[in-house]
Design an enzyme around this catalytic site. Sequence first.
Site, PDB file in Angstrom:
ATOM      1  N   GLY A  22       6.160  81.131  52.069  1.00 50.97           N
ATOM      2  CA  GLY A  22       7.300  81.071  51.163  1.00 50.97           C
ATOM      3  C   GLY A  22       7.134  81.895  49.910  1.00 50.97           C
ATOM      4  CE  LYS A  53      11.837  81.792  47.654  1.00 56.43           C
ATOM      5  NZ  LYS A  53      11.263  80.648  48.373  1.00 56.43           N
ATOM      6  CG  ASP A 129      13.594  77.955  46.734  1.00 58.87           C
ATOM      7  OD1 ASP A 129      14.334  77.977  47.747  1.00 58.87           O
ATOM      8  OD2 ASP A 129      12.536  78.581  46.672  1.00 58.87           O
ATOM      9  CG  ASP A 130      12.904  80.730  43.103  1.00 57.78           C
ATOM     10  OD1 ASP A 130      12.826  79.796  42.285  1.00 57.78           O
ATOM     11  OD2 ASP A 130      11.912  81.255  43.643  1.00 57.78           O
ATOM     12  CE1 TYR A 175      10.224  75.776  41.964  1.00 56.15           C
ATOM     13  CE2 TYR A 175      12.504  76.437  42.351  1.00 56.15           C
ATOM     14  CZ  TYR A 175      11.221  76.742  41.925  1.00 56.15           C
ATOM     15  OH  TYR A 175      10.927  78.000  41.466  1.00 56.15           O
ATOM     16  CG  ASP A 229       0.329  71.944  45.867  1.00 48.12           C
ATOM     17  OD1 ASP A 229       0.555  72.517  44.779  1.00 48.12           O
ATOM     18  OD2 ASP A 229      -0.624  71.165  46.032  1.00 48.12           O
ATOM     19  CG  ASN A 230       4.781  77.101  44.409  1.00 52.63           C
ATOM     20  OD1 ASN A 230       4.923  77.762  45.442  1.00 52.63           O
ATOM     21  ND2 ASN A 230       5.804  76.616  43.735  1.00 52.63           N
ATOM     22  CG  ASP A 235       4.840  84.525  44.430  1.00 56.02           C
ATOM     23  OD1 ASP A 235       4.465  83.804  43.482  1.00 56.02           O
ATOM     24  OD2 ASP A 235       5.747  84.177  45.216  1.00 56.02           O
TER      25      ASP A 235
END
Length: 473
Positions: A22, A53, A129-130, A175, A229-230, A235
């Site tokens: 992602g 993405k 998201d985003d 989020y 979980d990022n 990125d």
Amino acid sequence: MTTHSRVSATPSPFAVRGVIEGFYGAPWSHNQRLDLIDFLGERGMNTFVYSPKDDPLVRHDWRTPYEGAELARMAQLIARCATHDMTFMYCLSPGLTMKYSSDDDIAMLLAKFDSVRELGVTSFGLLLDDIPARLQHPADRAAFPDLVTAHQSVIGRVFAQFDASTHLTVCPTQYWGYGDEQYISRLGLGIDPRIDLFWTGRAICSATLDLADAAVFARATGRPATYWDNYPVNDVAMGHELHIGPYRGRDPQLHRFSTGIIANGMDLFESSKIPFATIADYLRDPAGYDPEASWKQAILDVVGPENAEDFSLFADTVRSSCLSADDAPALGEALERFTFESEYGDSAAAASELLTIADSMVRSADRLLDGPVTNQKLIDEVRPWLESFRVGAHALVEIAQLAAAGRLATDGPSRLRPFLDALRAARRRVFGDLLDMTLAELVSAGGSPPAPPALPAPHRTASPDTASPTAKE
């Protein structure tokens, strides 16, 4: 490489254990995805989430159907997951261009999901998201009072077309945060309780995932969180960091108010395997999880036994991430002893100790960079960081030799300036701030202080082409 299977006979307390592709940046290749599914399956992970993405057919061109080779590749991924009894979750991110009030767009969204469902997929993600945090299209502003109402409508209309065997997970526009903000609370209470919600925690990249926060989210939204979980993702603003440290900061009781964790990877595929292996260990046994022991085994598995010791020495200097404030703990202790002993104790012994450590770093860097190595793909990925590691190791050798000769104060500024300049020009976070600060202090002793480091502080931002999520700061 994969050399160590870690599937446990004891059931994990987490229902969802997996990885999401992602991140922003070049997506993984098809063969890499197949390799990763095997890697995760061998470690007891049960979910692979497909959502790159920068795959046009997922985000910007989400209306375009899969055809030919693309459809065949998707089918192969789904089949590989099935061999490991893993869930393949297919996601779409339509929010940049979708008209929430459009029947045609709803039909296209469902048609895209249906085309993948025909391949055997029963788990889908609708990712919002985003994207802009306000309604953009005039027709949507006329149809809905606000964004959350529009999202409730779209989610409801999509889920209504799913049968009982099909599962939906939604990533909300907000989020991250405390978990009881207005948007997320209204969204959760206004959609079917069988729909799961992704959540990243207090921050986009959260230092901790706490049980108390998970309970707040569950009460506010009417369902446990599914944590996106990022970590280890690096990125956008984090590209100068190499996130290969062990998984930490996650409550051992988190499963009480969470369905599980989906970890977002780096575009550095082989490098991501190291933290992924530690995440799998945590998810398998959160109460007994030992980050350092897990990390040692993960490096052994991914790097290979022939190069594990050298790589571990390097890896200890690139721990910096949202999960770790320690830049280079082993070197930090050595420099503390060197500084103290040089001032108050045996300066010759202090210089000798530092030289021994620095020499070992130089030798490790040379072996990893000049080979041969077992996992060449991994070394190629981390080469920019390894090159800075070698420069820094040579700088430490210079510091130790100058100190042993009693010339650190006189010759240090001119001899060390090239190392400082080279490390800053490389823009790779190795040794964190530790070596930069040490070199800067020694260089500035001979003249005006140098400029502060050019590297940005480690953090994650939203995508540059979208509005930031709204949450409490």
